[in-house]
Design a protein around this motif. Structure first.
Motif, short mmCIF file in Angstrom:
data_model
loop_
_atom_site.label_atom_id
_atom_site.label_comp_id
_atom_site.label_asym_id
_atom_site.label_seq_id
_atom_site.Cartn_x
_atom_site.Cartn_y
_atom_site.Cartn_z
N PHE A 17 39.92 42.07 34.53
CA PHE A 17 41.21 41.39 34.63
C PHE A 17 41.81 41.55 36.03
O PHE A 17 42.51 40.66 36.52
N PHE A 18 41.53 42.68 36.67
CA PHE A 18 41.96 42.87 38.05
C PHE A 18 41.40 41.78 38.94
O PHE A 18 42.12 41.13 39.71
N PHE A 19 40.10 41.55 38.85
CA PHE A 19 39.46 40.55 39.71
C PHE A 19 39.84 39.13 39.32
O PHE A 19 39.97 38.25 40.18
N PHE A 20 40.01 38.89 38.02
CA PHE A 20 40.35 37.55 37.57
C PHE A 20 41.73 37.12 38.07
O PHE A 20 41.92 36.00 38.56
N PHE A 21 42.71 38.02 37.98
CA PHE A 21 44.08 37.68 38.37
C PHE A 21 44.36 37.89 39.86
O PHE A 21 45.38 37.40 40.36
N LEU A 22 43.48 38.60 40.56
CA LEU A 22 43.74 38.98 41.96
C LEU A 22 44.13 37.80 42.85
O LEU A 22 45.12 37.90 43.59
N PRO A 23 43.42 36.66 42.85
CA PRO A 23 43.76 35.61 43.81
C PRO A 23 44.93 34.72 43.42
O PRO A 23 45.41 33.95 44.25
N TRP A 24 45.41 34.81 42.18
CA TRP A 24 46.45 33.85 41.79
C TRP A 24 47.61 34.44 40.99
O TRP A 24 48.68 33.82 40.88
N LEU A 25 47.49 35.65 40.47
CA LEU A 25 48.60 36.32 39.78
C LEU A 25 48.51 37.81 40.12
O LEU A 25 48.24 38.65 39.27
N SER A 26 48.76 38.12 41.38
CA SER A 26 48.46 39.45 41.92
C SER A 26 49.22 40.60 41.26
O SER A 26 48.64 41.68 41.07
N PRO A 27 50.52 40.47 40.88
CA PRO A 27 51.18 41.62 40.25
C PRO A 27 50.48 42.10 38.99
O PRO A 27 50.33 43.30 38.76
N LEU A 28 50.04 41.16 38.16
CA LEU A 28 49.31 41.53 36.95
C LEU A 28 47.97 42.16 37.31
O LEU A 28 47.50 43.11 36.66
N SER A 29 47.36 41.65 38.36
CA SER A 29 46.10 42.20 38.84
C SER A 29 46.26 43.67 39.25
O SER A 29 45.44 44.51 38.92
N TYR A 30 47.33 43.97 39.98
CA TYR A 30 47.56 45.34 40.44
C TYR A 30 47.81 46.29 39.27
O TYR A 30 47.42 47.46 39.30
#
Length: 400
Positions: A17-30
């Motif tokens: 989920f970190f990698f999936f959200f990293l480029p477009w929903l970064s807060p959730l990724s972090y």
């Protein structure tokens, strides 16, 4: 070969989920990165982590961290360098986590799912990019911890990154994994081929010449490894096209690039700043401040538009040298394992190798890892590669 978990045992990897959200929903990724870090801490083996047999990669990493700490201490702006150090520390954390996951923590199936999550995130941002192009979108959303921007600058799309160059930087890192998964996963080829063309189309739409060039080299190396004659033909065709259409290509470069400004900056600003702070630099993250004393309309003051010059100024010759040693030892290890590793792992290592090579090429005209999301992915890929190599051989061979 990566060991598989027992049948019926299911695992949930927050890294997916970190990698999936990293480029477009970064807060959730972090947030998922924090979960991954906590999970890693629970499973960590201090004995294995601090193995007395230090590899050259480990030695280079410790040297890089040490020189950066010294550069922060003697920075021309201590507070700014200290803040930037926490960004760099995040890179080291991500590298360590992905290294541990690849080496000890996941099965082959789970590792593949993590890499597929990277491609899924790429599919999202290429989709945003194509929609942006078709609808000519330009908007920005800014809330705490989230900056979401879609702009078209100098005719180039940015997708969710707010800047075409940043978008291209991210695609350079993910593009090689599309290529290797095309060969690895025959059942998913229609999806991967669609993603391949979407990514290539977005590269063109960014108008980022450095990113387009890096992607071209990645593709050429990938082809030459499988069919040397075909690769040689493509290389020859590219050189011929360059020579025949040189004036046309030069006009494109002048239209979408800042050639004069970059050359002026490299010749008239980089060298004087380096002479004043040759060993440990002006301090991490201080290029903008250090260059501001050179007042000129031609100079580039945001960053040096070259990773090597940028870090030469900020962390000095020792810092840049240790970074080059770190990346060089990683690439050398990849080349060695590509000759010995089993086919499944070999493809993933090849993807990691091509991603970093592409980044290094793009880094000649961009700082590349200055943008947080791109920097996280850059060091995560190195971590995956090192972890896989260490899994094949308990410790990466020492460079002699």
């Amino acid at each position: 070969m990566i060991k598989k978990y027992k049948k019926g045992k299911k695992t949930k990897d927050p890294l997916k989920f970190f990698f999936f959200f990293l480029p477009w929903l970064s807060p959730l990724s972090y947030l998922f990165l924090i979960f991954a870090f906590v999970r890693w801490l629970r499973k960590i083996s201090i004995k294995k982590m601090f193995n007395p047999r230090l590899s050259f990669f480990n030695l280079s990493l410790f040297l890089l961290i040490g020189t950066i700490i010294v550069s922060v201490i003697f920075s021309i702006d201590f507070n700014l360098s200290l803040k930037t150090f926490f960004v760099f520390f995040s890179y080291v954390v991500v590298l360590t986590i992905t290294r541990g996951y690849a080496k000890e923590g996941v099965s082959e199936k789970n590792l593949n799912s993590i890499l597929k999550a990277i491609l899924a995130g790429t599919a999202v941002i290429t989709g945003f990019g194509i929609i942006q192009y078709l609808l000519n979108l330009n908007f920005e959303v800014k809330i705490p911890l989230l900056s979401f921007g879609i702009y078209t600058k100098k005719g180039g799309i940015s997708s969710t990154f707010g800047n075409p160059n940043r978008f291209a930087k991210y695609l350079v890192l993910t593009f090689p994994f599309i290529l290797v998964f095309l060969e690895k996963n025959k059942k998913e080829r229609p999806i991967l081929i669609t993603l391949l063309f979407a990514t290539a189309f977005c590269f063109w739409l960014t108008k980022c010449l450095g990113g387009i060039g890096a992607a071209g080299v990645i593709f050429l190396i990938f082809v030459m490894r499988r069919n040397f004659k075909l690769g040689t033909f493509l290389l020859g065709a590219g050189v011929f096209l360059f020579l025949v259409k040189f004036d046309f290509l030069l006009s494109i470069i002048n239209t979408y690039g800042t050639v004069d400004e970059r050359v002026y900056t490299w010749e008239n600003i980089i060298w004087p700043m380096f002479k004043n702070h040759p060993f440990f630099g002006t301090g991490l993250g201080t290029y903008r401040i250090a260059s501001s004393s050179f007042s000129s309309k031609l100079a580039l003051h945001s960053h040096a538009h070259n990773l090597y010059f940028n870090y030469l100024i900020e962390i000095g010759i020792f810092g840049l040298g240790s970074l080059i040693l770190l990346i060089g030892s990683f690439l050398k290890g990849c080349l060695e394992k590509l000759k010995k590793t089993d086919p499944e792992t070999k493809l993933i290592i090849e993807g990691c190798f091509l991603a970093i090579v592409g980044a290094l090429i793009h880094a000649t005209v961009e700082t590349f890892i200055d943008y947080f999301q791109v920097g996280l992915l850059f060091f995560a890929i190195i971590g995956f590669g090192i972890g896989l190599m260490e899994k094949q051989e308990k410790i990466l061979p020492t460079t002699r």
